[in-house]
Design a protein around this motif. Structure first.
Motif, mmCIF file in Angstrom:
data_model
loop_
_atom_site.group_PDB
_atom_site.id
_atom_site.type_symbol
_atom_site.label_atom_id
_atom_site.label_comp_id
_atom_site.label_asym_id
_atom_site.label_seq_id
_atom_site.Cartn_x
_atom_site.Cartn_y
_atom_site.Cartn_z
ATOM 1 N N ARG A 85 0.830 -1.212 0.000
ATOM 2 C CA ARG A 85 0.000 0.000 0.000
ATOM 3 C C ARG A 85 0.863 1.259 0.000
ATOM 4 N NH1 ARG A 85 -4.574 -1.974 4.387
ATOM 5 N NH2 ARG A 85 -5.775 -3.257 2.954
ATOM 6 N N TYR A 121 2.053 1.678 -3.567
ATOM 7 C CA TYR A 121 0.982 2.158 -4.440
ATOM 8 C C TYR A 121 0.711 3.644 -4.202
ATOM 9 C CZ TYR A 121 -3.612 2.473 -6.645
ATOM 10 O OH TYR A 121 -4.667 2.839 -7.429
ATOM 11 N N LYS A 122 0.809 4.074 -2.948
ATOM 12 C CA LYS A 122 0.552 5.478 -2.608
ATOM 13 C C LYS A 122 1.645 6.392 -3.167
ATOM 14 C CE LYS A 122 -1.594 8.762 -1.002
ATOM 15 N NZ LYS A 122 -3.022 8.999 -1.244
ATOM 16 N N ARG A 153 -3.685 -8.670 -4.203
ATOM 17 C CA ARG A 153 -5.152 -8.760 -4.202
ATOM 18 C C ARG A 153 -5.699 -8.561 -2.792
ATOM 19 N NH1 ARG A 153 -7.100 -13.938 -6.840
ATOM 20 N NH2 ARG A 153 -8.778 -12.771 -7.855
ATOM 21 N N LYS A 154 -4.964 -9.030 -1.782
ATOM 22 C CA LYS A 154 -5.348 -8.787 -0.384
ATOM 23 C C LYS A 154 -5.317 -7.282 -0.083
ATOM 24 C CE LYS A 154 -5.696 -12.745 1.965
ATOM 25 N NZ LYS A 154 -6.764 -13.079 2.900
ATOM 26 N N ALA A 155 -4.185 -6.654 -0.460
ATOM 27 C CA ALA A 155 -3.970 -5.243 -0.127
ATOM 28 C C ALA A 155 -5.036 -4.354 -0.760
ATOM 29 C CB ALA A 155 -2.578 -4.801 -0.574
ATOM 30 N N PHE A 156 -5.428 -4.700 -1.997
ATOM 31 C CA PHE A 156 -6.331 -3.821 -2.734
ATOM 32 C C PHE A 156 -7.717 -4.457 -2.921
ATOM 33 C CE2 PHE A 156 -1.900 -2.897 -3.917
ATOM 34 C CZ PHE A 156 -1.802 -1.663 -3.271
ATOM 35 N N PHE A 157 -8.058 -5.324 -1.994
ATOM 36 C CA PHE A 157 -9.400 -5.875 -1.886
ATOM 37 C C PHE A 157 -9.886 -6.512 -3.188
ATOM 38 C CE2 PHE A 157 -8.653 -2.547 1.187
ATOM 39 C CZ PHE A 157 -8.957 -3.205 2.367
ATOM 40 N N GLY A 158 -9.020 -7.373 -3.742
ATOM 41 C CA GLY A 158 -9.404 -8.139 -4.923
ATOM 42 C C GLY A 158 -8.902 -7.543 -6.229
ATOM 43 N N HIS A 159 -8.351 -6.336 -6.170
ATOM 44 C CA HIS A 159 -7.890 -5.664 -7.398
ATOM 45 C C HIS A 159 -6.373 -5.731 -7.528
ATOM 46 C CE1 HIS A 159 -11.890 -3.867 -8.077
ATOM 47 N NE2 HIS A 159 -11.959 -3.964 -6.765
ATOM 48 N N TRP A 209 -0.903 -12.591 -4.882
ATOM 49 C CA TRP A 209 -2.066 -12.829 -4.023
ATOM 50 C C TRP A 209 -2.158 -11.742 -2.937
ATOM 51 C CZ3 TRP A 209 -5.941 -16.259 -4.647
ATOM 52 C CH2 TRP A 209 -6.806 -16.477 -3.573
ATOM 53 N N PRO A 224 -3.944 -3.142 -9.031
ATOM 54 C CA PRO A 224 -4.001 -1.811 -9.652
ATOM 55 C C PRO A 224 -2.731 -1.350 -10.364
ATOM 56 C CG PRO A 224 -3.708 -1.581 -7.294
ATOM 57 C CD PRO A 224 -3.718 -3.059 -7.588
#
Lengths: 266, 611
Positions: free
Chosen positions: A17, A20-21, A44-50, A41, A52
């Motif tokens: 995160r 990404y920020k 996908r956890k960090a971005f709630f399925g996405h 994986w 990005p």
């Protein structure tokens, strides 16, 4: 889930995160191996399925064919933005491992990656390296700067404390981000089991008493003798072994890894 | 009396341990020995290193096992921290070997900052040296409370008890100054393996635990779940229909239905859901240490850097604090210079307003007062931030009581907050906080109003001396905004003087400013863009108004007849003859840039609120 695995997951998610920020031009290296697939994986956890940001695969053209099939299937199912990098120039000139392993890795992987980073203008690259893999990786930072040539100055690594990472950097340089640094090989498998992550089947014995423990290019990666057919059996086997994970990886011989990594190898 | 088997509850427990101490006192040797004597090395590793030594014609050293760089092996020093993984009696250890050379102190700090306990190595032959003390000091500053002191190279002093005891006495006295009580002192010879994994018969006078047993006696830090909640906002995501506030909980826990207060904005809302990927059943709470995400029952505008807490235990908010700081920058830290401060997820510009003293880590005495802090020095400072920042005292909350300073591109200093310093707006800030936390809301929230009006609320503050065209601009701007379908209102301070302030005397400026700020705040709560111009207010008054309306965006426009220095934090400056239409255009552009106006003026307002 086991509390230690959860802690590892929480830390990796935090790092992802932060990356990404702070990085507008961010990408992740995905080799389809167990580590970078676990990392995917965790994204996908960090971005709630996405997912990005784009995923980079540096294709040396010598990968085991099953890896490419697996790559394309997962990319479709998880709707990934896949970017493939290949040093076509070096390949056209006939680069292969018989010209020297360090030479070949540098040309096809390191330079393949550097060329792609330069072409796409990425300033942050997420990689799945782990501290327990080999000595120089044990000395990495979570956020590790690379200079204009992509080189790693291990003498002048930035301080890293209290989860405050190096996220500002001069133009022309980039940062390598290592969310899996604290994970061990066994943690990776335990997490694959806990989360039921679809992993490439080259890691399992399919009846001939061999399996891959670490994946790379076909000519330089050798299967180990093992009858582990499931994730559970792999974990059981790892608990009792004292053989190094990368013993089937030819590039680690001598000082190969230090030299490769100083010049920007993953 | 029933007792638990010692290994049972700690199965799968992981502990981070750092090895520190002066250069060449034997840290890497101790680590290598520990691995070799417990059979923890990978097959062939020992033989491989022995073989390399033989070929290079040098004596084998256990230190070579983990010094991965050629340069480290050639110079016989550790340059950078190595993390190794070690398992003993069911417990997992991550052992961090930190360099002892003072040139690599920042690497030592990077390693030690991750540890829960430390082994501090002192050479029996050389005794307590400079880095022995500096490392001890930094361990206490980094918050590592479990420290065991390993007195190494006992073979070089004939395993003499008096040598060991003299070192113990000297170093214990030093640690006492730091209020650190070491767990124990262990005499060893790492080179020969005495008291590492086996009891050293060479020292029958020592009956305490070996290094291996010492590791086993370190305790795992208790979870910080029971402390009050601190949840720094890391990011706000809008990947799909959910608007998720993501972050890692530093202390305490959150539950669905909890009312959270975000500081320093003082906004509050209730937790609607706790979000997670691939977790069944859907979680209803999250606790300290977890990286999580929540959605709220109300669309409030919050940003990275705010800290969520429960109403009954809110963190501190100020623009100044006193701290202890160690500096690792290439350039010295200078009073009066600006740095970027990072505390939890907040980043804000700051300045060192006072350098109280440099601390000599040899004896903890204050050294002469200087105006700068050199590399590897420790100092007591007062820091002032450009905008209000949320924090705690380090003694109350570790994660929100420590910070780093960034100089240019690099994290260059680390510090802990020891004292909050009140600034001139403390009283107003506390008033605003009490008012906002207790604010009774209707069913129409700020986001509903924004969607309806096509813009967010904001304050345009026009400053400058008399007859500089402030009023002309304010009128022009109000006309333009309303003509474009926005909801704007011109609030002249003079209008309040004759009504609301009729009971106040001319000299009651503090109260006049306070009432003006509260009225502006109320108008903005209705969703308006308030344009304000008042001759009577000075620079400090504008800061007070900002404090009262925080966190609503304030756009400051300074007008003057000729070039002059505008007040701090001014957004737009106009000097000399003016084209008011053009200036109004620029203010409108600034409103767009700040996200107050959602799209080009003139188009039908259609507001989509997104982060």
């Amino acid at each position: 889930m086991d509390s230690h695995l959860r802690q590892l997951e929480d830390q990796s998610v935090y790092i992802l995160r932060e990356a990404y920020k702070h990085f507008d031009h961010l990408a992740m290296l995905w080799s389809m191996g167990k580590d970078s697939t676990v990392l995917l994986w965790l994204v996908r956890k960090a971005f709630f399925g996405h997912v990005p940001f784009p995923l980079i695969h540096i294709d040396t053209s010598y990968k085991i064919p099953a890896m490419i099939e697996y790559r394309d299937r997962i990319a479709r199912e998880w709707r990934l933005n896949l970017v493939i990098g290949m040093n076509t120039e070096a390949l056209a000139q006939g680069m292969n491992h018989t010209m020297g392993r360090v030479t070949c890795c540098t040309a096809l992987k390191t330079n393949g990656m550097k060329n792609l980073i330069a072409a796409k203008g990425y300033t942050g690259i997420i990689l799945g390296v782990r501290a327990d893999e080999e000595g120089t990786r044990a000395k990495e930072r979570y956020f590790s700067p690379r200079d204009k040539h992509g080189d790693w100055d291990f003498r002048e690594q930035p301080p890293e404390l209290w989860d405050q990472f190096k996220t500002t950097f001069p133009e022309g340089t980039h940062i390598r981000i290592h969310p899996l640094l604290d994970w061990t090989e066994i943690n990776i498998w335990e997490y694959i089991r806990a989360e039921n992550i679809p992993i490439i089947d080259l890691y399992f014995d399919k009846g001939d008493g061999t399996r891959y423990r670490s994946l790379g290019c076909a000519p330089c990666t050798f299967p180990i003798k093992s009858t582990a057919k499931t994730v559970d059996e792999i974990i059981e086997e790892l608990r009792s072994t004292t053989v190094a994970e990368r013993s089937g990886r030819a590039q680690d011989e001598g000082r190969g890894m230090e030299l490769l990594r100083k010049d920007g190898y993953m | 009396m029933p007792t638990l088997a010692p290994s049972a509850p700690r199965a799968r427990e992981h502990l981070n341990i750092v090895i520190v101490g002066h250069v060449d006192h034997g840290k890497s040797t101790l680590l290598g020995r520990l691995y070799a004597d417990t059979g923890s090395l990978p097959d062939g590793k020992l033989d491989k290193v022995r073989d390399i030594c033989r070929r290079q014609g040098k004596e084998f050293e256990y230190a070579f096992l983990f010094d991965a760089f050629l340069e480290e092996q050639e110079q016989g020093i550790t340059i950078d921290t190595a993390r190794t993984f070690f398992k003993w009696e069911g417990r997992h250890y991550i052992i961090i070997d930190a360099p002892g050379h003072k040139e690599f102190l920042k690497n030592m700090v990077s390693g030690a900052a991750r540890a829960e306990a430390a082994l501090l190595v002192i050479d029996a032959h050389e005794g307590v040296k400079e880095q022995s003390k500096k490392h001890g000091y930094l361990l206490s500053l980094l918050g590592i409370r479990q420290v065991a002191v390993i007195v190494n190279k006992m073979d070089l002093v004939g395993y003499r008890q008096d040598v060991f005891e003299a070192i113990e006495k000297e170093y214990r006295a030093f640690l006492a100054l730091l209020k650190v009580t070491p767990e124990r002192f262990v005499p060893v010879s790492a080179k020969l393996g005495a008291n590492i994994a086996r009891q050293g018969e060479e020292m029958p006078w020592y009956t305490g635990p070996t290094v291996l047993e010492t590791l086993g006696l370190f305790r795992k830090e208790a979870s910080q779940e029971r402390q009050p909640l601190r949840f720094p906002v890391q990011d706000v995501y809008k990947f799909d229909a959910r608007r998720i506030i993501a972050g890692r909980i530093a202390t305490g826990k959150v539950r669905v239905g909890d009312r959270l207060v975000f500081s320093p904005s003082n906004k509050s809302a209730m937790i609607k859901t706790i979000e997670a990927f691939n977790v069944e059943p859907v979680p209803t709470e999250a606790t300290a240490g977890q990286s999580t995400g929540i959605t709220l029952d109300e669309q409030i505008f919050i940003m990275r850097g705010e800290i969520a807490s429960h109403e009954d235990s809110v963190p501190l908010v100020s623009t100044a604090f006193r701290c202890n700081l160690f500096w690792m920058g290439r350039r010295p830290l200078e009073a009066g210079k600006k740095y970027l401060l990072r505390l939890a997820t907040r980043e804000v510009e700051c300045e060192i307003v006072a350098l109280h003293r440099i601390i000599d880590t040899m004896d903890l005495a204050a050294r002469e007062t200087k105006t700068s802090v050199g590399r590897n020095e420790v100092a007591e400072l007062t820091i002032r931030t450009k905008a209000p920042i949320t924090f705690d005292l380090y003694s109350d909350f570790e994660a929100t009581g420590r910070f780093v300073l960034v100089d240019q591109y690099d994290v260059s200093g680390g510090g802990i907050v020891t004292e909050v310093v009140k600034d001139e707006h403390t009283v107003l800030r506390e008033e605003a906080r009490r008012r906002d936390i207790a604010w009774v809301k209707g069913d129409v929230g700020a986001e509903d109003r924004a969607r309806h009006f096509g813009h967010r609320d904001a304050l345009v503050l026009i400053t400058g001396k008399r007859h500089t065209g402030k009023s002309m601009l304010a009128r022009q701007l109000e006309v333009r905004l309303v003509a474009d379908g926005r909801h704007a209102y011109l609030l002249d301070g003079a209008n309040l003087r004759r009504g609301l302030d009729a009971d106040l005397a001319e000299e009651d400026t503090g109260e006049i400013v306070r009432r003006f700020g509260e009225v502006a705040r109320l108008l903005m709560d209705t969703g308006l863009i308030v344009i304000s111009t008042t001759n009577a207010f000075a620079g400090a008054d504008h800061q007070a108004i900002r404090t009262l309306v925080h966190p609503t965006p304030v756009i400051t426009v300074h007008m003057s007849k000729s070039e002059e220095a505008p007040p701090p934090d001014t957004d737009l400056v106009f000097a000399g003859p003016k084209d008011f239409e053009a200036i109004a255009d620029q203010v409108i552009e600034e409103l767009k840039r700040r996200g107050v106006l959602a799209q080009a003026i003139g188009a039908k307002p259609q507001f989509h609120y997104s982060i």
